[in-house]
Design an enzyme around this catalytic site. Sequence first.
Site, short mmCIF file in Angstrom:
data_model
loop_
_atom_site.label_atom_id
_atom_site.label_comp_id
_atom_site.label_asym_id
_atom_site.label_seq_id
_atom_site.Cartn_x
_atom_site.Cartn_y
_atom_site.Cartn_z
N GLY A 46 0.84 -1.20 0.00
CA GLY A 46 0.00 0.00 0.00
C GLY A 46 0.87 1.24 0.00
CD GLN A 51 3.45 5.69 3.00
OE1 GLN A 51 2.50 5.20 2.41
NE2 GLN A 51 4.41 4.95 3.54
CG LEU A 92 6.67 0.99 1.61
CD1 LEU A 92 6.00 1.33 0.29
CD2 LEU A 92 7.80 -0.02 1.40
CD GLU A 134 -1.24 2.37 2.93
OE1 GLU A 134 -0.69 3.48 3.01
OE2 GLU A 134 -0.59 1.31 2.99
O1 GNR Z 1 4.06 -2.66 2.56
C1 GNR Z 1 3.42 -2.53 3.61
N1 GNR Z 1 3.11 -3.63 4.35
C2 GNR Z 1 2.23 -3.61 5.42
C3 GNR Z 1 2.20 -4.74 6.23
C4 GNR Z 1 1.33 -4.79 7.30
C5 GNR Z 1 0.49 -3.73 7.55
C6 GNR Z 1 0.52 -2.61 6.76
C7 GNR Z 1 1.38 -2.54 5.68
S1 GNR Z 1 1.37 -1.13 4.66
C8 GNR Z 1 3.03 -1.18 4.06
C9 GNR Z 1 3.23 -0.11 3.00
C10 GNR Z 1 3.07 1.26 3.62
O2 GNR Z 1 3.87 1.77 4.33
N2 GNR Z 1 1.94 1.87 3.40
O3 GNR Z 1 1.70 3.07 3.97
NI NI Z 2 2.85 3.13 5.77
#
Ligand code: GNR
Ligand code: NI
Length: 169
Positions: A46, A51, A92, A134
Amino acid sequence: MALLPILEYPDARLKRIAAPVTEFTPALRKLVDDMAETMYEAPGIGLAATQVDVHKRVIVIDITKDKSDLKVFVNPEIVEADGEIVGEEGCLSVPEYYDNVRRAAHIKVRAQNAEGTPFELEATELLAVCIQHEMDHLKGVVFVDHLSQLKQMRVKTKMVKRHREQARR
Ligand code: GNR
Ligand code: NI
């Protein structure tokens, strides 16, 4: 298409509150395309516009392994939420740190797609967790904000160290 730089915690810009999208333009389509490319390349499941330093209510999600189900949420709102689920999250914007967060187990989301067409979606498990993660970003909230003050301090220290080491390279 283009890859966009991802802001890293504790960058103050991650605290900004995203504004609703009012115009469904080609520029919005390009933002969605670039966000999807950036998410897939990272790789992540996501990405919120916050971000990539765009403070608009736009999210992309794809929880599949084969990048086969891109979901786009513009102006998302949670209209129903129930139950509780605790799962390990990563972000991320907080590379190499993972911890458990409590979320609603089942949500109903109302949003628009990139063309402005409204839709509703019900979600459980990883999809529900990811949507809530998100949507937090759009409110200026990072998952570590849900952890204890002690953990938040440790994550900040770790990230500052990481950024210092990156600067030396
Ligand atoms: O890649 C992502 N993996 C994830 C794993 C568990 C719960 C939420 C996430 S979101 C994250 C990507 C991200 O930072 N989205 O904002
Ligand atoms: Ni995130």
